[in-house]
Design an enzyme around this catalytic site. Sequence first.
Site, mmCIF file in Angstrom:
data_model
loop_
_atom_site.group_PDB
_atom_site.id
_atom_site.type_symbol
_atom_site.label_atom_id
_atom_site.label_comp_id
_atom_site.label_asym_id
_atom_site.label_seq_id
_atom_site.Cartn_x
_atom_site.Cartn_y
_atom_site.Cartn_z
ATOM 1 N N ALA A 15 0.820 -1.207 0.000
ATOM 2 C CA ALA A 15 0.000 0.000 0.000
ATOM 3 C C ALA A 15 0.859 1.264 0.000
ATOM 4 O O ALA A 15 0.513 2.262 0.612
ATOM 5 C CB ALA A 15 -0.936 -0.002 1.210
ATOM 6 N N SER A 47 7.997 2.638 2.068
ATOM 7 C CA SER A 47 9.052 3.631 1.830
ATOM 8 C C SER A 47 8.496 4.918 1.244
ATOM 9 O O SER A 47 9.068 5.995 1.453
ATOM 10 C CB SER A 47 10.116 3.045 0.895
ATOM 11 O OG SER A 47 10.735 1.923 1.475
ATOM 12 N N GLY A 54 11.212 14.182 -3.268
ATOM 13 C CA GLY A 54 10.124 14.679 -4.078
ATOM 14 C C GLY A 54 9.994 13.850 -5.334
ATOM 15 O O GLY A 54 10.386 12.689 -5.380
ATOM 16 N N GLU A 118 18.813 18.374 -7.596
ATOM 17 C CA GLU A 118 19.435 17.272 -6.862
ATOM 18 C C GLU A 118 20.586 16.710 -7.679
ATOM 19 O O GLU A 118 20.739 17.007 -8.876
ATOM 20 C CB GLU A 118 18.405 16.179 -6.533
ATOM 21 C CG GLU A 118 17.423 16.592 -5.454
ATOM 22 C CD GLU A 118 16.599 15.439 -4.911
ATOM 23 O OE1 GLU A 118 16.766 14.298 -5.407
ATOM 24 O OE2 GLU A 118 15.800 15.664 -3.991
ATOM 25 N N HIS A 234 22.121 5.121 0.111
ATOM 26 C CA HIS A 234 22.058 6.580 0.265
ATOM 27 C C HIS A 234 23.284 7.003 1.061
ATOM 28 O O HIS A 234 23.586 6.433 2.108
ATOM 29 C CB HIS A 234 20.787 7.008 0.980
ATOM 30 C CG HIS A 234 20.493 8.465 0.804
ATOM 31 N ND1 HIS A 234 21.262 9.457 1.373
ATOM 32 C CD2 HIS A 234 19.521 9.089 0.099
ATOM 33 C CE1 HIS A 234 20.766 10.635 1.019
ATOM 34 N NE2 HIS A 234 19.714 10.441 0.254
ATOM 35 N N ARG A 280 25.115 9.313 -6.455
ATOM 36 C CA ARG A 280 24.992 8.759 -5.110
ATOM 37 C C ARG A 280 26.004 7.648 -4.823
ATOM 38 O O ARG A 280 26.520 7.559 -3.718
ATOM 39 C CB ARG A 280 23.579 8.212 -4.903
ATOM 40 C CG ARG A 280 22.569 9.279 -4.568
ATOM 41 C CD ARG A 280 21.207 8.679 -4.334
ATOM 42 N NE ARG A 280 20.296 9.701 -3.831
ATOM 43 C CZ ARG A 280 19.005 9.512 -3.657
ATOM 44 N NH1 ARG A 280 18.472 8.339 -3.935
ATOM 45 N NH2 ARG A 280 18.236 10.477 -3.196
ATOM 46 N N HIS A 339 19.065 2.192 0.558
ATOM 47 C CA HIS A 339 17.997 3.159 0.336
ATOM 48 C C HIS A 339 17.036 2.744 -0.763
ATOM 49 O O HIS A 339 15.842 3.070 -0.700
ATOM 50 C CB HIS A 339 18.630 4.512 -0.021
ATOM 51 C CG HIS A 339 17.667 5.652 -0.070
ATOM 52 N ND1 HIS A 339 16.904 6.025 1.008
ATOM 53 C CD2 HIS A 339 17.346 6.510 -1.078
ATOM 54 C CE1 HIS A 339 16.157 7.069 0.680
ATOM 55 N NE2 HIS A 339 16.392 7.378 -0.583
ATOM 56 N N ARG A 374 19.848 4.428 -9.524
ATOM 57 C CA ARG A 374 18.670 5.297 -9.669
ATOM 58 C C ARG A 374 19.038 6.762 -9.574
ATOM 59 O O ARG A 374 19.752 7.186 -8.683
ATOM 60 C CB ARG A 374 17.656 4.951 -8.579
ATOM 61 C CG ARG A 374 16.421 5.856 -8.573
ATOM 62 C CD ARG A 374 15.491 5.458 -7.450
ATOM 63 N NE ARG A 374 16.078 5.717 -6.151
ATOM 64 C CZ ARG A 374 15.845 6.804 -5.420
ATOM 65 N NH1 ARG A 374 15.043 7.739 -5.869
ATOM 66 N NH2 ARG A 374 16.393 6.949 -4.241
ATOM 67 N N SER A 379 12.114 7.712 -7.995
ATOM 68 C CA SER A 379 11.419 6.552 -7.445
ATOM 69 C C SER A 379 9.924 6.799 -7.264
ATOM 70 O O SER A 379 9.099 5.969 -7.671
ATOM 71 C CB SER A 379 12.048 6.130 -6.116
ATOM 72 O OG SER A 379 12.142 7.229 -5.232
#
Length: 509
Positions: A15, A47, A54, A118, A234, A280, A339, A374, A379
């Site tokens: 969910a 998560s 964002g 970012e 992360h 990352r 992460h 990623r 995500s």
Amino acid sequence: MNNRLIFDGPVILGAGLAGLTAALSSVKGAARKALVLSPTPLATGCSSAWAQGGMAAALSADDTPALHAADTDAAGAGLCDPEAVELLTREGPDAVRALAALGAPFDRKDGDFTLSLEAAHSRARVARVGGDGAGAAIMAAVIAAVRATPAIEIREGARARRLLQDATGRVIGVLAQIDGQLVEILSPAVILATGGVGGLYAVTTTPAEVRGEGLGLAALAGAVIADPEFVQFHPTAIDIGRDPAPLATEALRGEGAILRNSDARAFMADYHPARELAPRDVVARAIHAEREAGRGAFLDATVVVGGHFPKEFPAVFEACMSGGVDPRRAMIPVVPAVHYHMGGVATDLDGQTSLPGLYAAGECAATGVHGANRLASNSLLEAAVFGARAGRAAAGEQHAPSQPVSLAPTPDLPADVLQILRKAMSRDAGVIRSAEGLTRLMGVIEALEAAHGQGPILAAARLITTAALARHESRGGHSRADFPATDPVGIRTFVTLDGREPGLRYAAE
């Protein structure tokens, strides 16, 4: 004898944003219903609700889906599926606007989305909510929409224990444990939206309930799994001894926060010309190296944020203060933490897996959109875009006129044994890997399987470890100390739990 429920619509496991988006999409304009099974109350245990950053999308006049796609491909280190990336970035802006129309309170100025920069993005394109509260606010809006939709039924406290299959291998439902009772739920389609694998590791930023069970259930049913070795760490989890570890959002580095060691020396220039805004995986390895060398790693936002912390980054501020660190005046101790999982159940662009009747969306799926690493804030976007597509496709499935061949729940893993696995995974399948460590880890997994059976959690751990051993290169989130070079051609992993599937395919295929 188990209870049996015949449900005329997709059953959705999970969910988070992908699962609830799939539910809304599956009942839109259809006479059927959707059933969402969640092991925890809505807005907890997923998560999506914890995401701080964002949603990345080409929402400004100086940006385009093609530019977003190029950045996604670059971050993916040669393994992104071009068609999936093109779809994600093309449908991305409308996905953000659709969530805003549901009531997600994205930050705005003069009517336009306020967009942040970012790492590894060439444009400011991350739509945020309250600085670092995007996930929780987006989920609140989606949950309200789901609760207001009579065709969507929600069962909390429900955990999947087996995918039900007929003699042909088609998935025809799920065996679920609901309030302690086993229930056979027969349905035209099952959508996996169970999240990633963070709970398999000792240091993670994800909820403890997210431990690869959807991936493992699909693998035990014979589904093809893609790229399981690619785990994103992360760089800046807050190191205050908490499980899961709170997150210091990447937006802090976007604002100009600096990574320093215990001597207060800024060290990122030693590792990458982009310094704090390097990809990352590069930043995670740099922090790992500084910590391994005994120099420690800290995020210094005292100048660029300072006294504005409570208003601009309330979640980070609260987490730091609860651990005895005042980020307005002191550097934040940081550690790499699991992460995100780039791998997952292999799907097409509509979420269809290799098993008829089984779909997957969100982090537990592998569309190929993320490749080996990623891009930040892709995500939530992937969950929304591909969750909607999976829901629409699954709504068109019809009941199979057959019965399940097995009704036995898959083996579970006791809580104390799970902790043994988590420590071994962090030690040997972490930021830096080697044949020696991965072989040692495989021995741990085999011993646990012998003692407790091959359930979904151990199946997921086995897949990650096996694929990491087989990839003799370093690429994206997968870094081998004994194979530090990157091969000239990017090749994706496709595998089944018993190894029947050919192991590697070119990314462009």
